[in-house]
Design a protein around this motif. Structure first.
Motif, PDB file in Angstrom:
ATOM      1  N   SER A 176       9.792  -3.324 -13.513  1.00 20.90           N
ATOM      2  CA  SER A 176       9.135  -2.238 -14.238  1.00 20.90           C
ATOM      3  C   SER A 176       9.811  -0.896 -13.979  1.00 20.90           C
ATOM      4  CB  SER A 176       7.657  -2.181 -13.818  1.00 20.90           C
ATOM      5  OG  SER A 176       6.997  -1.115 -14.451  1.00 20.90           O
ATOM      6  N   LEU A 177      10.169  -0.637 -12.715  1.00 23.13           N
ATOM      7  CA  LEU A 177      10.833   0.624 -12.378  1.00 23.13           C
ATOM      8  C   LEU A 177      12.224   0.696 -13.012  1.00 23.13           C
ATOM      9  CD1 LEU A 177       9.840   0.964  -8.608  1.00 23.13           C
ATOM     10  CD2 LEU A 177       9.011   2.335 -10.516  1.00 23.13           C
ATOM     11  N   LEU A 185       0.832  -1.203   0.000  1.00 21.98           N
ATOM     12  CA  LEU A 185       0.000   0.000   0.000  1.00 21.98           C
ATOM     13  C   LEU A 185       0.865   1.251   0.000  1.00 21.98           C
ATOM     14  CD1 LEU A 185      -2.732   1.345   0.051  1.00 21.98           C
ATOM     15  CD2 LEU A 185      -2.840   0.975   2.527  1.00 21.98           C
ATOM     16  N   LEU A 186       1.936   1.255   0.770  1.00 17.21           N
ATOM     17  CA  LEU A 186       2.833   2.414   0.786  1.00 17.21           C
ATOM     18  C   LEU A 186       3.469   2.607  -0.589  1.00 17.21           C
ATOM     19  CD1 LEU A 186       4.253   4.713   2.199  1.00 17.21           C
ATOM     20  CD2 LEU A 186       5.955   3.080   3.054  1.00 17.21           C
ATOM     21  N   LEU A 187       3.888   1.532  -1.223  1.00 25.09           N
ATOM     22  CA  LEU A 187       4.468   1.636  -2.564  1.00 25.09           C
ATOM     23  C   LEU A 187       3.473   2.237  -3.547  1.00 25.09           C
ATOM     24  CD1 LEU A 187       6.379  -1.760  -2.759  1.00 25.09           C
ATOM     25  CD2 LEU A 187       7.414   0.516  -2.850  1.00 25.09           C
ATOM     26  N   ASP A 193       1.901   6.582  -6.931  1.00 28.06           N
ATOM     27  CA  ASP A 193       0.811   7.456  -7.365  1.00 28.06           C
ATOM     28  C   ASP A 193       1.162   8.924  -7.162  1.00 28.06           C
ATOM     29  OD1 ASP A 193      -0.643   5.253  -8.048  1.00 28.06           O
ATOM     30  OD2 ASP A 193      -1.981   5.302  -6.316  1.00 28.06           O
ATOM     31  N   GLY A 194       1.944   9.197  -6.110  1.00 29.32           N
ATOM     32  CA  GLY A 194       2.327  10.576  -5.819  1.00 29.32           C
ATOM     33  C   GLY A 194       3.585  11.020  -6.548  1.00 29.32           C
ATOM     34  N   GLY A 195       4.173  10.121  -7.360  1.00 27.33           N
ATOM     35  CA  GLY A 195       5.372  10.482  -8.110  1.00 27.33           C
ATOM     36  C   GLY A 195       6.655  10.415  -7.300  1.00 27.33           C
ATOM     37  N   HIS A 196       6.628   9.770  -6.137  1.00 27.72           N
ATOM     38  CA  HIS A 196       7.821   9.692  -5.280  1.00 27.72           C
ATOM     39  C   HIS A 196       8.610   8.419  -5.617  1.00 27.72           C
ATOM     40  CE1 HIS A 196       6.007  12.985  -3.090  1.00 27.72           C
ATOM     41  NE2 HIS A 196       4.931  12.250  -2.843  1.00 27.72           N
ATOM     42  N   HIS A 197       9.181   8.379  -6.814  1.00 31.50           N
ATOM     43  CA  HIS A 197       9.802   7.158  -7.300  1.00 31.50           C
ATOM     44  C   HIS A 197      11.069   6.787  -6.530  1.00 31.50           C
ATOM     45  CE1 HIS A 197       7.502   8.149 -11.145  1.00 31.50           C
ATOM     46  NE2 HIS A 197       6.976   7.047 -10.672  1.00 31.50           N
ATOM     47  N   LEU A 223      11.087  -0.502  -1.863  1.00 34.18           N
ATOM     48  CA  LEU A 223      11.045  -1.769  -2.585  1.00 34.18           C
ATOM     49  C   LEU A 223      12.317  -2.572  -2.353  1.00 34.18           C
ATOM     50  CD1 LEU A 223       9.372  -3.467  -4.529  1.00 34.18           C
ATOM     51  CD2 LEU A 223      10.334  -2.153  -6.416  1.00 34.18           C
ATOM     52  N   SER A 224      13.445  -1.910  -2.382  1.00 34.61           N
ATOM     53  CA  SER A 224      14.721  -2.593  -2.137  1.00 34.61           C
ATOM     54  C   SER A 224      14.763  -3.179  -0.737  1.00 34.61           C
ATOM     55  CB  SER A 224      15.886  -1.619  -2.334  1.00 34.61           C
ATOM     56  OG  SER A 224      15.968  -1.207  -3.678  1.00 34.61           O
ATOM     57  N   GLU A 225      14.250  -2.430   0.231  1.00 34.65           N
ATOM     58  CA  GLU A 225      14.221  -2.929   1.610  1.00 34.65           C
ATOM     59  C   GLU A 225      13.325  -4.156   1.720  1.00 34.65           C
ATOM     60  OE1 GLU A 225      12.914  -1.442   6.101  1.00 34.65           O
ATOM     61  OE2 GLU A 225      13.257   0.044   4.521  1.00 34.65           O
ATOM     62  N   ALA A 226      12.170  -4.110   1.054  1.00 32.48           N
ATOM     63  CA  ALA A 226      11.246  -5.247   1.099  1.00 32.48           C
ATOM     64  C   ALA A 226      11.877  -6.485   0.476  1.00 32.48           C
ATOM     65  CB  ALA A 226       9.945  -4.890   0.393  1.00 32.48           C
ATOM     66  N   LEU A 227      12.553  -6.305  -0.663  1.00 32.47           N
ATOM     67  CA  LEU A 227      13.138  -7.440  -1.356  1.00 32.47           C
ATOM     68  C   LEU A 227      14.368  -7.994  -0.635  1.00 32.47           C
ATOM     69  CD1 LEU A 227      12.712  -6.238  -5.033  1.00 32.47           C
ATOM     70  CD2 LEU A 227      11.641  -8.235  -3.979  1.00 32.47           C
TER      71      LEU A 227
END
Length: 225
Positions: free
Chosen positions: A115-116, A78-80, A85-89, A96-100
């Motif tokens: 995709s990123l 949800l945070l991702l 959505d807010g453009g905070h890539h 995402l790196s922390e999650a992985l």
């Protein structure tokens, strides 16, 4: 009424009133034993914020929760979503790196990372990320995406294999057929490319802006060896 009668009447009154007093006294106790208010999960709490338009508070609550529970995938997803959505890539990629790092094989996180990375032009890293997914080889969309990435990094044989697997799994999409035909042609397999192109219904080609590319491929595939 004599004293004895009054004593008996008073005793009877007390006996009649005691149950009522006991019942009224029990009400607060029953109320205190009522089911406690539901404790919301972090995603539920964030969605409450979102329903009232408080996007910043939703993201902040998820960040705070993830500091304590970094392996909560639902909160991370949800945070991702909110960050992208807010453009905070940049922050999204860090999250995402922390999650992985904690759960490296989660398919949807690997797909998102690929995709990123592809959007940044890092096709080789994107392809490597897809290959690390626990479900790679089981999802046609992932295989077709890997085929596109393999083409970008100059691996036509790998691209051919990925597209063929994607089409075997289905659905059979004209854009994947076109891509595979182009790969086969680049590898010198004109007959294979021609057979694939001829299998695409004309009405399907008309739906795609790259139908002119299909015509070029067909013309090339029909050239004499």
């Amino acid at each position: 009424m004599n004293a004895s009668s009054r004593l008996v009447s008073g005793a009877l009154l007390v006996c009649c009133l005691l149950p009522a007093f006991a019942a009224s006294a029990a009400e607060p106790a029953r109320a205190s034993r009522a089911a406690p208010a539901k404790v919301l999960s972090a995603p539920e709490r964030a969605r409450q914020y979102l329903r009232s338009g408080r996007v910043v508070e939703a993201a902040d609550s998820l960040r705070a929760h993830l500091q304590l529970q970094p392996q909560d995938l639902d909160s991370r997803r949800l945070l991702l979503q909110l960050l992208l959505d807010g453009g905070h890539h940049t922050e999204a990629e860090a999250q995402l790196s922390e999650a992985l790092a904690l759960q490296p094989d989660v398919p949807d996180l690997r797909r998102l990372q690929a995709s990123l990375l592809a959007r940044r032009g890092e096709a080789a890293l994107a392809l490597a990320s897809l290959h690390r997914s626990a479900s790679f080889g089981q999802h046609a969309g992932d295989l077709a995406f890997a085929g596109q990435l393999a083409l970008q990094v100059g691996q036509p044989e790998a691209a051919r294999e990925h597209f063929e697997q994607a089409l075997r799994l289905g659905p059979v999409l004209p854009r994947w057929q076109l891509a595979l035909a182009g790969v086969r042609l680049s590898l010198g397999d004109k007959a294979g490319a021609r057979a694939l192109l001829e299998a695409i219904p004309a009405e399907s080609l008309a739906d795609y802006a790259d139908s002119s590319y299909a015509k070029q491929l067909m013309a090339a595939a029909r050239l004499a060896d």
